[in-house]
Design an enzyme around this catalytic site. Structure first.
Site, PDB file in Angstrom:
ATOM      1  NE  ARG A   1       5.962  -6.614   2.609  1.00  0.00           N
ATOM      2  CZ  ARG A   1       4.665  -6.652   2.328  1.00  0.00           C
ATOM      3  NH1 ARG A   1       3.994  -7.780   2.450  1.00  0.00           N
ATOM      4  NH2 ARG A   1       4.024  -5.567   1.945  1.00  0.00           N
TER       5      ARG A   1
ATOM      6  CE  LYS B   1       7.251   1.061  -5.885  1.00  0.00           C
ATOM      7  NZ  LYS B   1       6.018   0.612  -5.231  1.00  0.00           N
TER       8      LYS B   1
END
Ligand code: BES
Ligand code: ZN
Ligand code: ZN
Length: 509
Positions: free
Chosen positions: A360, A286
């Site tokens: 996920r 990130k």
């Protein structure tokens, strides 16, 4: 904070807190005796109303919603100070307003430098039916507003513990006492979860998160916590959770909280929460701006822990299982690389085309495991996508379900809890977008946009056919809800959805 219920025949504490509101009572005006419906500012205590009449005349007290007017040393029936909290239009009173009014009452006490307040509820609770709900909301508001996270500062706040007396003629009614107790338990557990979220990544690792869940459950009857370590997670074929964890030296954990409040034969309700204790994105790293906020990536897990504690403390007559896959997502030498393929517990394979879409992956194993438990429903909470922050911001929590009964239950539960939720789309086309090239699935969409829906479509692949399931993406509401709610700090974890999740469980009782 100390809060208790009292009947109106008592002496007031240091600060007398009452309400002002705008009544739409029909008035007869002038000689023509024409009727007008101009609103009138009223206070809910007749003598106090007379005492403060000049302030109403001068419009210092207007009855506007959440207006706070304080009087120091004015004196009233033994109380030293008076605080008047505005409730707005009388016809629009609702329980959420009482949560916010409670935060105003706490503010008033702070600004008066007072430690004790008596809140006068007569004349605002119109009938006995409203009393439990309003008293519960006010209690929640007080405790939620009092939450402070200062344990990591060397100098702690020296403020004395505040005490509130909620004064109502319904004080000894059984359902009011019960709702009051519910308010206490709910807000305590929300504050517990907020602390887990607010702790930094180095002090809230997967190991510590699991220990916190175990510690908190100790002594609560019918609640059992089991924690799986890395070896067990491997043995249980949880390839998603394991795959994400390899980038870190911190071991992953799989936390199982079981509460047995219903008959043995009753199928459980299942809550699943993303417990990512720090998400740097992994190899698909990130940007550094605001990366520190990714300590909050375990708020779904923290809030499921809180939900379990609340359900057990409230002794709801349901069987419930909470599952929290927990790991860090870092970029160490053994980290999952873009293109790597892992196998989830249910045998489905996925390509990790972006290691930052890790939530996920860890949820895939937890949802597969939840499916094996043959539950009545599965609900999950996760700070899953930045796209959710873009779509709904920090006001509404977006939820996904294709089950209409679940949708109705969720809407009803949120109505009861006062939390705002919004139904988001989930379509077969979103599922197609998640097809893999080399494996069954890809962890990122091949299409453009709708990142929260495609993430939900990925999760759906791990939920058994026919099991009612809903996914809550709390990326926008899990922390830093800004000035939206005056009983919740501007920055910091919010504990969002715990109250709604408990209401959902109640609907299965
Ligand atoms: N934890 C983040 C989602 C997130 C981002 C929550 C910002 C709150 C604020 C999640 O693991 C993530 O990084 N998701 C990616 C997915 C993408 C790579 C498909 C995202 O949303 O950018
Ligand atoms: Zn991520
Ligand atoms: Zn994440």
């Amino acid at each position: 904070m100390k809060i208790n219920l009292l009947k109106p025949d008592v002496k007031f504490g240091e600060t007398f807190i009452l309400f002002s509101y705008q009544s739409n009572a029909v008035q007869t005006t002038g000689r023509s005796s024409k009727k007008s419906t101009a609103s009138q500012v009223l206070l809910n205590h007749p003598e106090a109303e007379t005492h403060l009449a000049t302030f109403v005349e001068k419009k210092a007290i207007t009855g506007r919603a959440l207006e706070v007017v304080t009087f120091r040393g004015l004196g009233f029936e033994g109380a030293e100070n008076i605080a008047v909290i505005g409730l707005g239009k009388e016809s629009e009173l609702n329980h959420e307003l009482f949560r916010k009014a409670a935060a105003c009452a706490l503010d008033a006490l702070k600004s008066l430098q007072s430690d004790e307040g008596s809140v006068w509820f007569e004349n605002v609770i119109e009938n006995q039916d409203q009393a439990p709900k309003f008293i519960q909301a006010f209690t929640e508001g007080l405790q939620l507003a009092s939450y402070e996270f200062d344990e990591l500062k060397s100098k702690k706040s020296e403020a004395k513990e505040k005490s509130f007396h909620l004064v109502t003629k319904y004080a000894s009614d059984a359902d009011v006492k019960k709702s009051f107790q519910h308010g206490v338990i709910l807000s305590e557990t929300v504050n517990f979860s907020r602390r887990l979220g607010d702790m930094p990544g180095n002090l809230m690792t997967p190991t510590i998160l699991a220990q916190e869940a175990q510690k908190a459950a100790r002594g609560i009857s019918q609640l059992k916590v089991t924690v799986w370590d890395k070896a067990r997670i491997k043995k249980e074929r949880m390839g998603g959770l394991l795959g994400v964890s390899t980038g870190s030296t911190q071991e992953p954990r799989f936390i199982i909280m079981e509460y047995k409040g219903g008959p043995k034969s009753q199928k459980p309700l299942c809550y699943v929460g993303k417990g990512l204790t720090f998400d740097c994105g992994g190899i698909s790293i990130k940007p550094s701006a605001a990366m520190e906020e990714m300590k909050y990536d375990m708020c779904g897990g923290a809030n499921v822990i809180g939900t379990m504690l609340a359900i057990a403390k409230l002794k709801l007559k349901v069987n419930v299982i909470g599952l929290i896959p927990s790991t860090e997502n870092l970029a160490g030498p053994s980290a999952t690389k873009p293109g790597d393929v892992h196998t989830a517990r249910n045998g489905k394979t996925f390509e990790v085309n972006n290691t930052d879409a890790e939530g996920r992956l860890i949820l895939s194993d937890a949802l597969s495991y939840a499916t094996e438990l043959k539950p009545q429903m599965i609900v999950d909470a996760a700070t899953l996508t930045g796209a959710m922050v873009i779509s709904l911001g920090n006001l509404y929590t977006g939820y996904f379900t294709r089950n209409n009964e679940m949708k109705l239950k969720i809407e009803g539960a949120a109505e009861e809890s006062g939390e705002l939720v919004w139904h988001m789309p989930l379509h077969d086309e979103h599922v197609k977008d998640m097809k893999g090239t080399y494996a069954d699935l890809s962890n990122i969409s091949s299409g453009k946009g709708a990142g929260s829906s495609t993430a939900a479509a990925f999760l759906e692949q791990f939920v058994g056919e026919g099991i009612p399931w809903a996914h809550f993406d709390i990326a926008g509401t899990g922390w830093a809800v800004g000035g939206r709610l005056n009983y919740c700090s501007k920055k910091g974890a919010s504990g969002v959805m715990i109250r709604t999740f408990v209401e959902i469980a109640k609907s299965f009782e």
